[in-house]
Write a protein that holds these residues in place. Sequence first.
Motif, PDB file in Angstrom:
ATOM      1  N   ASP A 100      34.558 -24.933  14.686  1.00  0.00           N
ATOM      2  CA  ASP A 100      34.338 -25.542  13.496  1.00  0.00           C
ATOM      3  C   ASP A 100      35.413 -26.783  13.376  1.00  0.00           C
ATOM      4  OD1 ASP A 100      32.235 -23.905  12.699  1.00  0.00           O
ATOM      5  OD2 ASP A 100      33.743 -22.631  11.447  1.00  0.00           O
ATOM      6  N   TYR A 101      36.704 -26.477  13.735  1.00  0.00           N
ATOM      7  CA  TYR A 101      37.735 -27.597  13.769  1.00  0.00           C
ATOM      8  C   TYR A 101      37.311 -28.787  14.548  1.00  0.00           C
ATOM      9  CZ  TYR A 101      41.025 -24.498  11.256  1.00  0.00           C
ATOM     10  OH  TYR A 101      41.572 -23.831  10.087  1.00  0.00           O
ATOM     11  N   ALA A 102      36.757 -28.353  15.930  1.00  0.00           N
ATOM     12  CA  ALA A 102      36.328 -29.417  16.945  1.00  0.00           C
ATOM     13  C   ALA A 102      35.312 -30.186  16.427  1.00  0.00           C
ATOM     14  CB  ALA A 102      35.980 -28.631  18.194  1.00  0.00           C
ATOM     15  N   GLU A 103      34.246 -29.635  15.969  1.00  0.00           N
ATOM     16  CA  GLU A 103      33.125 -30.260  15.290  1.00  0.00           C
ATOM     17  C   GLU A 103      33.657 -31.191  14.124  1.00  0.00           C
ATOM     18  OE1 GLU A 103      30.167 -27.054  14.562  1.00  0.00           O
ATOM     19  OE2 GLU A 103      29.585 -27.124  16.350  1.00  0.00           O
ATOM     20  N   ALA A 104      34.447 -30.830  13.465  1.00  0.00           N
ATOM     21  CA  ALA A 104      34.790 -31.598  12.165  1.00  0.00           C
ATOM     22  C   ALA A 104      35.423 -32.821  12.919  1.00  0.00           C
ATOM     23  CB  ALA A 104      35.669 -30.880  11.235  1.00  0.00           C
TER      24      ALA A 104
END
Length: 114
Positions: A100-104
Amino acid sequence: MTDKPAGASRRTIASFAGDDDIPPPTREQLAHARTAGEKLGFGSEKAVPAAAPRAAARAREASFNDAIHVRSRPEDRKRFEEFAWRNRLKKGEAMTLLLDYAEAEERRRSGTGA
């Protein structure tokens, strides 16, 4: 040839071979023993109420039902495990959070605020 006894004598092991000729108790003997036991306070086994049947256990559903294999350096694996430990997460939950952090971060870099 030497004359050996039929079986080696072992004084530490009890022999129950002589008990084979003892007849089983008769119905009268069993009834007498049951009434004598009940007089002493021992209840009949049949008088004990049956335990209530247990409800069938609900099958647990797997929250992570797929496995992936990621090649990583030992230091990166250690970082991942320390991240999961620091945040008190299971490794599957930590992987979801990191994705999720990487996609954000990917959305932030591309300039789309979707």
